[in-house]
Design a protein around this motif. Structure first.
Motif, PDB file in Angstrom:
ATOM      1  N   ALA A   9       0.835  -1.204   0.000  1.00  0.00           N
ATOM      2  CA  ALA A   9       0.000   0.000   0.000  1.00  0.00           C
ATOM      3  C   ALA A   9       0.871   1.256   0.000  1.00  0.00           C
ATOM      4  O   ALA A   9       0.580   2.224  -0.715  1.00  0.00           O
ATOM      5  N   LEU A  10       1.961   1.247   0.751  1.00  0.00           N
ATOM      6  CA  LEU A  10       2.883   2.376   0.782  1.00  0.00           C
ATOM      7  C   LEU A  10       3.561   2.559  -0.570  1.00  0.00           C
ATOM      8  O   LEU A  10       3.653   3.683  -1.075  1.00  0.00           O
ATOM      9  N   LEU A  15       3.981   5.435  -5.660  1.00  0.00           N
ATOM     10  CA  LEU A  15       4.198   5.263  -7.094  1.00  0.00           C
ATOM     11  C   LEU A  15       3.160   6.003  -7.936  1.00  0.00           C
ATOM     12  O   LEU A  15       3.512   6.633  -8.934  1.00  0.00           O
ATOM     13  N   ILE A  16       1.909   5.973  -7.549  1.00  0.00           N
ATOM     14  CA  ILE A  16       0.853   6.603  -8.343  1.00  0.00           C
ATOM     15  C   ILE A  16       1.059   8.117  -8.476  1.00  0.00           C
ATOM     16  O   ILE A  16       1.018   8.647  -9.589  1.00  0.00           O
ATOM     17  N   PRO A  17       1.316   8.865  -7.400  1.00  0.00           N
ATOM     18  CA  PRO A  17       1.552  10.303  -7.586  1.00  0.00           C
ATOM     19  C   PRO A  17       2.778  10.615  -8.455  1.00  0.00           C
ATOM     20  O   PRO A  17       2.753  11.538  -9.264  1.00  0.00           O
ATOM     21  N   PHE A  18       3.846   9.829  -8.297  1.00  0.00           N
ATOM     22  CA  PHE A  18       5.027  10.051  -9.127  1.00  0.00           C
ATOM     23  C   PHE A  18       4.723   9.798 -10.599  1.00  0.00           C
ATOM     24  O   PHE A  18       5.171  10.539 -11.468  1.00  0.00           O
ATOM     25  N   LEU A  19       3.960   8.758 -10.893  1.00  0.00           N
ATOM     26  CA  LEU A  19       3.584   8.476 -12.278  1.00  0.00           C
ATOM     27  C   LEU A  19       2.699   9.578 -12.855  1.00  0.00           C
ATOM     28  O   LEU A  19       2.883   9.987 -14.001  1.00  0.00           O
ATOM     29  N   VAL A  20       1.743  10.066 -12.066  1.00  0.00           N
ATOM     30  CA  VAL A  20       0.860  11.129 -12.532  1.00  0.00           C
ATOM     31  C   VAL A  20       1.666  12.394 -12.821  1.00  0.00           C
ATOM     32  O   VAL A  20       1.503  13.039 -13.869  1.00  0.00           O
ATOM     33  N   ILE A  21       2.558  12.774 -11.925  1.00  0.00           N
ATOM     34  CA  ILE A  21       3.385  13.965 -12.124  1.00  0.00           C
ATOM     35  C   ILE A  21       4.305  13.783 -13.327  1.00  0.00           C
ATOM     36  O   ILE A  21       4.459  14.691 -14.150  1.00  0.00           O
ATOM     37  N   TYR A  22       4.910  12.620 -13.483  1.00  0.00           N
ATOM     38  CA  TYR A  22       5.796  12.354 -14.614  1.00  0.00           C
ATOM     39  C   TYR A  22       5.040  12.410 -15.940  1.00  0.00           C
ATOM     40  O   TYR A  22       5.493  13.029 -16.897  1.00  0.00           O
TER      41      TYR A  22
END
Length: 116
Positions: A9-10, A15-22
């Motif tokens: 979960a961590l 990972l999801i916010p980093f992918l969205v920002i990238y």
């Protein structure tokens, strides 16, 4: 068992916010600064005109000392310097854009006033 789920979960939560920002940065095609524009240009940069909240279409006259008027005077000086090497008496400046409302009339009108 609970510790493994918390780790996953961590990791997913990070990972999801980093992918969205990238992906948002990767798909961004707008130019956000003068530096980005100059890096892409292959023609000389003559000048820039600051955005103003003034509703007047004509910002140039003899007594105006605003930032937009001074920018047009600077562009006029740069154009005079750049076009001085051309021997022809008729010199043309082409103002264009892809959509309406981007300031072609404003720029043309004020540049004509600055050159006059």
């Amino acid at each position: 068992m609970v510790g493994g789920k918390l780790v996953w979960a961590l990791l997913i939560g990070l990972l999801i916010p980093f992918l969205v920002i990238y992906l948002r940065d990767l798909l961004d095609t707008k130019i956000h600064s003068k530096r980005e524009l100059l890096a892409q240009l292959t023609v000389p940069f003559v000048g820039s005109i600051p955005k103003t909240n003034d509703e007047a279409l004509l910002v140039m006259n003899e007594n105006t000392r605003g930032s937009a008027a001074e920018s047009f005077r600077l562009i006029r000086t740069n154009l005079d310097f750049m076009l001085s090497t051309i021997d022809r008496s008729c010199k043309t400046v082409f103002v264009t854009s892809t959509t309406s409302g981007e300031g072609k009339t404003f720029t043309s009108l004020n540049m004509a006033s600055a050159l006059a």
